[in-house]
Design a protein around this motif. Structure first.
Motif, short mmCIF file in Angstrom:
data_model
loop_
_atom_site.label_atom_id
_atom_site.label_comp_id
_atom_site.label_asym_id
_atom_site.label_seq_id
_atom_site.Cartn_x
_atom_site.Cartn_y
_atom_site.Cartn_z
N MET A 1 -3.86 8.15 1.81
CA MET A 1 -2.80 7.95 0.82
C MET A 1 -2.69 9.17 -0.07
O MET A 1 -3.67 9.86 -0.34
CB MET A 1 -3.08 6.71 -0.02
CG MET A 1 -2.78 5.40 0.67
SD MET A 1 -2.75 4.01 -0.49
CE MET A 1 -2.31 2.67 0.63
N THR A 2 -1.48 9.43 -0.52
CA THR A 2 -1.24 10.54 -1.44
C THR A 2 -2.03 10.31 -2.73
O THR A 2 -2.26 9.17 -3.13
CB THR A 2 0.25 10.66 -1.77
OG1 THR A 2 0.71 9.41 -2.30
CG2 THR A 2 1.06 11.02 -0.54
N ARG B 1 1.17 6.52 -1.82
CA ARG B 1 0.49 5.54 -2.65
C ARG B 1 1.55 4.67 -3.33
O ARG B 1 2.58 5.19 -3.76
CB ARG B 1 -0.39 6.24 -3.69
CG ARG B 1 -1.34 5.33 -4.44
CD ARG B 1 -2.30 6.15 -5.28
NE ARG B 1 -3.17 6.96 -4.43
CZ ARG B 1 -4.30 6.53 -3.88
NH1 ARG B 1 -4.70 5.29 -4.08
NH2 ARG B 1 -5.02 7.34 -3.12
N GLY C 1 1.57 -1.90 -0.34
CA GLY C 1 1.24 -0.88 0.65
C GLY C 1 0.03 -1.18 1.51
O GLY C 1 -0.22 -0.46 2.48
N TYR D 1 -0.30 12.06 5.49
CA TYR D 1 -0.21 11.48 4.15
C TYR D 1 0.81 10.35 4.13
O TYR D 1 1.93 10.47 4.62
CB TYR D 1 0.17 12.55 3.14
CG TYR D 1 -0.95 13.51 2.86
CD1 TYR D 1 -2.05 13.13 2.09
CD2 TYR D 1 -0.94 14.80 3.40
CE1 TYR D 1 -3.09 14.01 1.86
CE2 TYR D 1 -1.98 15.69 3.17
CZ TYR D 1 -3.05 15.28 2.39
OH TYR D 1 -4.09 16.15 2.17
N TYR D 2 0.37 9.26 3.52
CA TYR D 2 1.17 8.05 3.35
C TYR D 2 1.30 7.78 1.86
O TYR D 2 0.34 7.98 1.11
CB TYR D 2 0.47 6.88 4.06
CG TYR D 2 1.22 5.58 4.02
CD1 TYR D 2 2.14 5.25 5.01
CD2 TYR D 2 1.02 4.66 2.98
CE1 TYR D 2 2.84 4.06 4.98
CE2 TYR D 2 1.71 3.47 2.94
CZ TYR D 2 2.61 3.17 3.94
OH TYR D 2 3.31 1.99 3.89
N PHE E 1 -0.22 0.18 5.56
CA PHE E 1 -1.22 1.23 5.70
C PHE E 1 -2.25 0.84 6.77
O PHE E 1 -2.58 1.64 7.66
CB PHE E 1 -1.90 1.49 4.36
CG PHE E 1 -2.88 2.64 4.38
CD1 PHE E 1 -2.44 3.95 4.25
CD2 PHE E 1 -4.24 2.41 4.51
CE1 PHE E 1 -3.33 5.00 4.27
CE2 PHE E 1 -5.14 3.46 4.52
CZ PHE E 1 -4.69 4.76 4.40
#
Length: 291
Positions: A63-64, A32, A41, A29-30, A45
């Motif tokens: 993404m979160t 948002r 972002g 998870y990256y 990303f």
């Protein structure tokens, strides 16, 4: 339900849960970005996706579901809650003590090239500014949890700390501050979203800094995968290709070689910053590579 059937059902359920757990373990998870129309972002990303693929990593990057402020992202990764695994953010000694950095500057240090966002009716405010001292009478703002705050203060400026990203623009529009330093790779979309604001055309601040991917300190294996993938992307030119694809237009518009460059010191720059690797950093002579 007979005992044998219950046992078989329990075994099947356990196998199913283990399968789901393993699948989830492959998801990274990256965060948002902080607001819906925030484009900051996109590049980190995509670069992270590229690095994982080049390293042969089995992980899937997503993404979160919710937007996250920078400080919350750091706290989530430190806590190892599983809701967030990686964040791209500016380095500092404090952050490198708390988190594990992948020490390759993902924006080639562009985050340390700061132009001034001003109100559109004051676009010529700094026409005569030739030194950092010329900026000191004016008010500015910066994120309260950003390393830039300490950098600006360490160079004799007095930024007002703000709690949220959007507050920067609200304070500037309201006349509570005169300018907000924003990175070359951030400022043009921000000026486009806020029609009352404009990019000051004469000055650029510069200080040595880097934005890295940061992970929990226990995730050394994953950090090594990312580092290896980034090194491969540097070697074959695909990182530069992605960098200029995202930021070439902004660099052309910024005309950095035509501006007065005001150099700032970075008192919080970690000693391990790879300043000796010239290929990792944007320099003014690199503008010739932009078509």
């Amino acid at each position: 339900m007979p005992r044998a059937r219950r046992a078989a059902w329990a075994a099947a359920l356990l196998a199913s849960l283990l399968t789901v757990s393993a699948a989830r373990a492959d998801v990274l998870y990256y965060p948002r970005p902080e607001t819906l129309d925030d484009e900051r972002g996109d590049y980190p990303f995509q670069l992270l996706q590229m690095a994982l693929i080049k390293a042969g990593s089995p992980h899937q990057l997503v993404m979160t579901p919710h937007h996250m402020q920078q400080n919350r992202s750091i706290v989530e990764i430190m806590a190892a809650t599983g809701t967030l695994h990686i964040v791209a953010t500016m380095t500092s000694r404090e952050r490198e003590e708390k988190l594990l950095p992948v020490r390759i500057p993902i924006s080639k240090g562009l985050i340390g090239w700061r132009m001034l966002l001003v109100r559109a009716d004051q676009v010529e405010l700094f026409r005569g500014a030739k030194t950092l001292a010329d900026l000191k009478p004016y008010k500015l703002a910066q994120g309260h949890d950003w390393p830039d705050l300490a950098i600006l203060r360490g160079n004799g400026l007095a930024p007002t700390p703000v709690s949220t990203y959007d507050s920067l623009f609200g304070m500037l529009k309201a006349g509570r501050v005169d300018y907000v330093p924003r990175a070359v790779n951030e400022i043009w979309p921000e000026a486009a979203r806020h029609k009352e604001l404009a990019v000051e055309p004469h000055v650029v601040l510069h200080y040595p800094t880097a934005d890295y991917y940061f992970l929990n300190r226990a995730d050394g294996h994953l950090a090594e995968q990312i580092r290896r993938g980034l090194e491969l992307a540097i070697a074959d030119g695909t990182m530069d290709q992605l960098f200029y694809q995202h930021y070439g237009k902004a660099l052309r518009r910024s005309r950095l070689d035509k501006r007065r460059v005001l150099e700032l010191k970075n008192p919080g720059l970690p000693a391990a910053t790879p300043l000796d690797r010239k290929e990792l950093w944007f320099r003014l002579e690199d503008l010739r590579h932009i078509k």
